[in-house]
Design a protein around this motif. Structure first.
Motif, mmCIF file in Angstrom:
data_model
loop_
_atom_site.group_PDB
_atom_site.id
_atom_site.type_symbol
_atom_site.label_atom_id
_atom_site.label_comp_id
_atom_site.label_asym_id
_atom_site.label_seq_id
_atom_site.Cartn_x
_atom_site.Cartn_y
_atom_site.Cartn_z
ATOM 1 N N ALA A 57 0.836 -1.187 0.000
ATOM 2 C CA ALA A 57 0.000 0.000 0.000
ATOM 3 C C ALA A 57 0.879 1.248 0.000
ATOM 4 O O ALA A 57 2.096 1.175 0.236
ATOM 5 N N ALA A 58 0.277 2.379 -0.265
ATOM 6 C CA ALA A 58 1.008 3.642 -0.256
ATOM 7 C C ALA A 58 1.654 3.873 1.099
ATOM 8 O O ALA A 58 1.047 3.612 2.146
ATOM 9 N N GLN A 59 2.900 4.315 1.084
ATOM 10 C CA GLN A 59 3.669 4.611 2.291
ATOM 11 C C GLN A 59 3.934 3.365 3.146
ATOM 12 O O GLN A 59 4.208 3.480 4.334
ATOM 13 N N ALA A 60 3.844 2.176 2.553
ATOM 14 C CA ALA A 60 4.101 0.938 3.294
ATOM 15 C C ALA A 60 5.216 0.156 2.613
ATOM 16 O O ALA A 60 5.456 0.291 1.412
ATOM 17 N N ARG A 61 5.896 -0.670 3.392
ATOM 18 C CA ARG A 61 6.950 -1.524 2.858
ATOM 19 C C ARG A 61 6.345 -2.817 2.321
ATOM 20 O O ARG A 61 5.283 -3.251 2.769
ATOM 21 N N PRO A 62 7.006 -3.460 1.345
ATOM 22 C CA PRO A 62 6.532 -4.769 0.883
ATOM 23 C C PRO A 62 6.497 -5.768 2.032
ATOM 24 O O PRO A 62 7.193 -5.608 3.045
ATOM 25 N N ALA A 63 5.697 -6.791 1.864
ATOM 26 C CA ALA A 63 5.609 -7.829 2.885
ATOM 27 C C ALA A 63 6.977 -8.470 3.091
ATOM 28 O O ALA A 63 7.603 -8.932 2.134
ATOM 29 N N HIS A 64 7.435 -8.491 4.327
ATOM 30 C CA HIS A 64 8.764 -9.018 4.618
ATOM 31 C C HIS A 64 8.871 -9.335 6.103
ATOM 32 O O HIS A 64 7.982 -8.984 6.895
ATOM 33 N N LEU A 65 9.959 -9.982 6.461
ATOM 34 C CA LEU A 65 10.284 -10.161 7.878
ATOM 35 C C LEU A 65 11.793 -10.086 8.081
ATOM 36 O O LEU A 65 12.576 -10.311 7.166
ATOM 37 N N LEU A 66 12.168 -9.768 9.315
ATOM 38 C CA LEU A 66 13.571 -9.622 9.697
ATOM 39 C C LEU A 66 13.747 -10.198 11.087
ATOM 40 O O LEU A 66 13.106 -9.755 12.039
ATOM 41 N N LEU A 67 14.589 -11.214 11.211
ATOM 42 C CA LEU A 67 14.907 -11.802 12.510
ATOM 43 C C LEU A 67 16.166 -11.134 13.040
ATOM 44 O O LEU A 67 17.226 -11.222 12.419
ATOM 45 N N GLN A 68 16.052 -10.459 14.162
ATOM 46 C CA GLN A 68 17.209 -9.783 14.733
ATOM 47 C C GLN A 68 18.215 -10.809 15.245
ATOM 48 O O GLN A 68 17.857 -11.920 15.640
ATOM 49 N N ASP A 69 19.490 -10.420 15.256
ATOM 50 C CA ASP A 69 20.526 -11.349 15.692
ATOM 51 C C ASP A 69 20.933 -11.142 17.143
ATOM 52 O O ASP A 69 21.395 -12.076 17.796
ATOM 53 N N THR A 70 20.776 -9.936 17.680
ATOM 54 C CA THR A 70 21.223 -9.678 19.046
ATOM 55 C C THR A 70 20.202 -10.102 20.086
ATOM 56 O O THR A 70 20.543 -10.301 21.246
ATOM 57 N N GLU A 71 18.941 -10.223 19.700
ATOM 58 C CA GLU A 71 17.896 -10.726 20.583
ATOM 59 C C GLU A 71 16.860 -11.427 19.724
ATOM 60 O O GLU A 71 16.780 -11.198 18.520
ATOM 61 N N ALA A 72 16.073 -12.313 20.350
ATOM 62 C CA ALA A 72 15.118 -13.130 19.596
ATOM 63 C C ALA A 72 13.846 -12.350 19.296
ATOM 64 O O ALA A 72 12.753 -12.679 19.768
ATOM 65 N N ARG A 73 13.979 -11.304 18.487
ATOM 66 C CA ARG A 73 12.847 -10.474 18.081
ATOM 67 C C ARG A 73 12.684 -10.547 16.573
ATOM 68 O O ARG A 73 13.663 -10.659 15.834
ATOM 69 N N VAL A 74 11.435 -10.494 16.119
ATOM 70 C CA VAL A 74 11.121 -10.482 14.702
ATOM 71 C C VAL A 74 10.269 -9.254 14.402
ATOM 72 O O VAL A 74 9.450 -8.844 15.229
ATOM 73 N N SER A 75 10.489 -8.661 13.252
ATOM 74 C CA SER A 75 9.688 -7.518 12.837
ATOM 75 C C SER A 75 9.500 -7.587 11.326
ATOM 76 O O SER A 75 10.166 -8.358 10.633
ATOM 77 N N GLY A 76 8.580 -6.788 10.816
ATOM 78 C CA GLY A 76 8.349 -6.792 9.382
ATOM 79 C C GLY A 76 7.086 -6.056 9.015
ATOM 80 O O GLY A 76 6.553 -5.257 9.791
ATOM 81 N N SER A 77 6.601 -6.348 7.824
ATOM 82 C CA SER A 77 5.396 -5.707 7.297
ATOM 83 C C SER A 77 4.597 -6.735 6.518
ATOM 84 O O SER A 77 5.162 -7.662 5.916
ATOM 85 N N GLY A 78 3.298 -6.564 6.520
ATOM 86 C CA GLY A 78 2.433 -7.414 5.715
ATOM 87 C C GLY A 78 2.113 -6.807 4.365
ATOM 88 O O GLY A 78 1.337 -7.360 3.599
ATOM 89 N N GLY A 79 2.705 -5.647 4.084
ATOM 90 C CA GLY A 79 2.389 -4.916 2.882
ATOM 91 C C GLY A 79 1.508 -3.720 3.161
ATOM 92 O O GLY A 79 1.305 -2.860 2.297
ATOM 93 N N CYS A 80 0.993 -3.656 4.386
ATOM 94 C CA CYS A 80 0.192 -2.527 4.845
ATOM 95 C C CYS A 80 0.559 -2.209 6.290
ATOM 96 O O CYS A 80 1.014 -1.126 6.599
ATOM 97 N N ASN A 81 0.372 -3.195 7.162
ATOM 98 C CA ASN A 81 0.621 -3.014 8.586
ATOM 99 C C ASN A 81 1.970 -3.574 9.011
ATOM 100 O O ASN A 81 2.412 -4.619 8.515
ATOM 101 N N ARG A 82 2.602 -2.875 9.940
ATOM 102 C CA ARG A 82 3.829 -3.346 10.556
ATOM 103 C C ARG A 82 3.501 -4.371 11.627
ATOM 104 O O ARG A 82 2.435 -4.333 12.244
ATOM 105 N N PHE A 83 4.416 -5.323 11.860
ATOM 106 C CA PHE A 83 4.232 -6.292 12.932
ATOM 107 C C PHE A 83 5.551 -6.515 13.643
ATOM 108 O O PHE A 83 6.630 -6.245 13.110
ATOM 109 N N ASP A 84 5.472 -7.031 14.855
ATOM 110 C CA ASP A 84 6.667 -7.458 15.575
ATOM 111 C C ASP A 84 6.272 -8.528 16.578
ATOM 112 O O ASP A 84 5.090 -8.812 16.805
#
Length: 271
Positions: free
Chosen positions: A163-190
């Motif tokens: 969507a406009a002003q949104a990142r493509p659907a993706h995910l990123l697993l952090q290496d320093t702590e067990a956290r995940v974040s990303g986007s569904g193509g509209c909404n951010r998640f973590d």
């Protein structure tokens, strides 16, 4: 001798570069090494990259790359020439490195090494460690890689453009702590993740509540299937997340340097 070698390298890169592209004017040096001496095949390939993370959910930008063919065993000298004008103050800069042989990784840097690119601090030591067996056929690390969603298999909806002003659907697993974040193509998640061998689970996932007309079906399916992930498989630059029955739920491709077109899933990913 080291300073003279760096100067010669920068001069060679300037002569080889195009007139329209400013030549590198800075050099990040150092060494990539293992904790204990390690003997590797002589045809091993060493690679390193200097990354700049935009910090707004975008994939990292590669400012410099290094590749040594027939590198043999560690340690390896780091030589990453870059352009000082491309360094954006306040952003996160890091170095990652890996050693491969044939079609798979042998060693990698388990965590990206954050660097401060001040003229007085242009040296970094990057520790290398053996990769997990589950990543032996991978070309990139599982963690701290920007994974773009390319397919929702087995009857899932096509992955839409963001969507406009949104990142493509993706995910990123952090290496320093067990956290995940990303986007569904509209909404951010973590949320958080648990990783052990080939087992991978996502926990306590939360998302923003933005309403978008584009990509709604694929985002809903992405979030629904992400909560059902039980394991993963990597091959080359592809990542497949699987359910408890071993069937593919989501498929991703590693991405750097901006946004590439959506790519079809190759049949070679499956066994």
């Amino acid at each position: 001798m080291r300073l003279a070698g760096a100067a010669l390298l920068l001069a060679a890169l300037w002569l080889a570069g195009c007139a329209s592209v400013p030549p590198p004017d800075a050099l990040l040096g150092g060494v990539a090494l293992t904790r204990a001496p390690l003997s590797l095949p002589p045809d091993s390939v060493f690679e390193a990259a200097l990354l700049q993370w935009p910090g707004d959910g975008a994939p990292p930008v590669v400012l410099a790359r290094q590749r040594i063919d027939d590198a043999g065993s560690p340690p390896y000298a780091l030589l990453l020439p870059y352009r000082q004008a491309e360094i954006a103050p306040g952003l996160r800069h890091a170095v990652r490195a890996s050693v491969s042989q044939g079609d798979g990784l042998i060693l990698h840097s388990p965590e990206d090494v954050v660097v401060l690119l001040d003229p007085a601090l242009r040296r970094v030591d990057v520790p290398l460690a053996p990769v997990a067996p589950a990543q032996a056929q991978a070309a990139v690390a599982l963690r701290q890689t920007w994974w773009r969603l390319v397919e929702i298999p087995d009857g899932g909806p096509p992955v839409g453009w963001p969507a406009a002003q949104a990142r493509p659907a993706h995910l990123l697993l952090q290496d320093t702590e067990a956290r995940v974040s990303g986007s569904g193509g509209c909404n951010r998640f973590d949320g958080s993740y648990q990783l052990q061998g080939r087992s991978l689970r996502f926990l306590a996932l939360t998302a923003s509540l933005r309403l978008c007309l584009d990509g709604g079906l694929s985002e809903a399916a992405f979030f629904e299937r992400l909560a059902k992930v039980a394991s993963y498989r990597q091959k080359d630059r592809r990542l497949e997340l699987r359910g408890s029955d071993g069937k593919a739920l989501l498929e991703f491709e590693a991405q750097e340097d901006g946004l590439a077109p959506l790519a079809p899933r190759p049949d070679t990913l499956r066994r």
